[in-house]
Design an enzyme around this catalytic site. Structure first.
Site, short mmCIF file in Angstrom:
data_model
loop_
_atom_site.label_atom_id
_atom_site.label_comp_id
_atom_site.label_asym_id
_atom_site.label_seq_id
_atom_site.Cartn_x
_atom_site.Cartn_y
_atom_site.Cartn_z
N GLY A 12 0.88 -1.17 0.00
CA GLY A 12 0.00 0.00 0.00
C GLY A 12 0.91 1.21 0.00
N GLY A 13 0.85 1.96 -1.09
CA GLY A 13 1.74 3.12 -1.21
C GLY A 13 0.98 4.43 -1.18
N GLN A 15 -1.25 7.31 1.38
CA GLN A 15 -0.83 8.35 2.32
C GLN A 15 0.09 7.79 3.41
OE1 GLN A 15 -1.54 11.42 1.32
NE2 GLN A 15 -3.36 12.01 2.48
N ASP A 36 2.31 -1.12 -4.63
CA ASP A 36 0.92 -0.68 -4.81
C ASP A 36 0.41 -1.20 -6.14
OD1 ASP A 36 -0.73 1.78 -3.19
OD2 ASP A 36 -1.52 1.22 -5.15
N HIS A 178 -9.76 -1.46 18.18
CA HIS A 178 -9.49 -0.13 17.62
C HIS A 178 -10.82 0.44 17.13
CE1 HIS A 178 -7.28 3.09 15.90
NE2 HIS A 178 -7.50 2.75 14.65
#
Ligand code: APR
Length: 323
Positions: A12-13, A15, A36, A178
């Site tokens: 995952g590239g 933010q 990504d 969470h």
């Protein structure tokens, strides 16, 4: 045998992924592979960061990739792949979409980095960590989630600002899932050993007022993610989640054995068996090396039970959706 730098793969590239890559480089944690599905974007981000290597003074290699081949042999992996909720999308739609993404990521990791340690950040966190462990089949000490380090850092920041003390001296921990049911541990919160509640009573000269101020900090902690989203308008917090996951990765890579609140697999601890829940753990060269149990009073245990039930419901929902 030649020495080799650790390899950190970031799946995952977006933010958070971009900040993770920059922090990994700044701290020289190891070589970075940023993955990504968007073509060229991870290559662009890593090239941009790498071109600051002279200015920042780091000697690590950064590479962007659109194939799992690129994460081959990674020692540690941080996962932020996923989609945010779009207008008109139900919670179940989002759960199904992200669960499918995490399943595909897990399969890629299993094939190309079978010995890695995995830290998941993608939301809904507790569910995504559970799936990551299920679909990699890795032992539970090698699969964990980041939530508690950030929730605790937020709680600690609010306490430091309220008391006018250095945040470095504040120790405050948040346990549980969470989400809205997370459990900030007020009774154990302290400033270099001095209980925070005692300091608040001294500040306000009134127990009721001190409690009111603490309750407000607890509420702000629970809603802190939403507060940032509300201000950013698009996207969610990314600097602080990245810093938090890097602290966890660093503790593992350098075998620091830091005690950090981590979404970890419980087998009887805190009265929970077979679920991923946020608790303090020792993070070292073997990942989650030990779960630390703190005594909870009746009220704290009740709050923890509520939080654990929320996690159980989420996992049950995933089961109904076929995961
Ligand atoms: N494989 C790899 N990457 C993927 C995939 C996939 N199958 N599907 C989507 N992505 C990528 C997107 O292309 C995007 O670049 O995941 C990235 C997510 O980045 P952002 O949308 O910018 O989200 P970010 O703010 O980084 O947060 C990521 O962490 O805190 C959580 O709730 C947050 O789940 C979210 C995640």
């Amino acid at each position: 045998m030649a020495f080799k730098r650790p390899k950190i793969a970031l799946i995952g590239g977006g933010q958070i992924g971009g900040v993770l890559a920059q922090l990994s480089a700044l701290r020289e944690l190891g070589d970075v592979a940023l993955f990504d599905i968007v073509e060229d974007m991870p290559q662009g981000k890593t090239l941009d960061i790498a071109e600051a290597s002279r200015v920042d003074g780091f000697d690590v290699e950064l590479k962007g990739t659109n194939t799992y081949e690129g994460i081959k042999g990674a020692d540690i992996i941080i996962v932020t792949a996923g989609l945010p909720r779009k207008p008109g999308m139900s919670r179940d739609d989002l759960l199904t979409t992200n669960a499918n993404i995490i399943k595909s990521v897990a399969e890629g990791i299993k094939e190309y980095a079978p010995d890695s340690y995995v830290i998941v950040i993608s939301n809904p966190l507790d569910a995504m960590v559970t799936l990551m462990q299920k679909y990699t089949g890795f032992p539970a000490n090698r699969v964990m989630g980041q939530a508690g380090v950030l929730d605790s850092s937020r709680f600690s920041s609010f306490i430091a600002w309220e008391l006018g003390v250095s945040v470095k001296d504040v120790n405050a921990m948040v346990l549980g899932g969470h989400g809205d049911t997370m459990v900030p541990l007020v009774r154990y919160a302290n400033v270099n050993g001095c209980p925070v509640m005692e300091q608040l009573v001294k500040k306000y000269g009134d127990e009721a007022k001190a409690k009111e101020v603490m309750d407000a900090m607890v509420e702000r902690t629970k809603k802190a993610g939403g507060e940032v989203v509300g201000l950013l308008k698009t996207g969610s917090a990314f600097y602080s989640p990245a810093s938090s996951a890097i602290a966890m990765a660093e503790s593992i890579i350098k075998d620091q054995k830091r005690v950090l609140p981590t979404c970890a697999y419980l087998e009887g601890q805190y009265g929970v068996d077979g679920y991923y829940v946020g608790v303090p753990v020792v993070l070292g060269a073997n990942g989650v090396e030990r779960i630390i149990e703190v005594d909870l009073d009746e009220e704290e245990q009740k709050a923890m039970d509520v939080s654990v039930n929320a996690v159980k419901n989420l996992v049950a929902d995933m089961g109904k959706l076929g995961f």
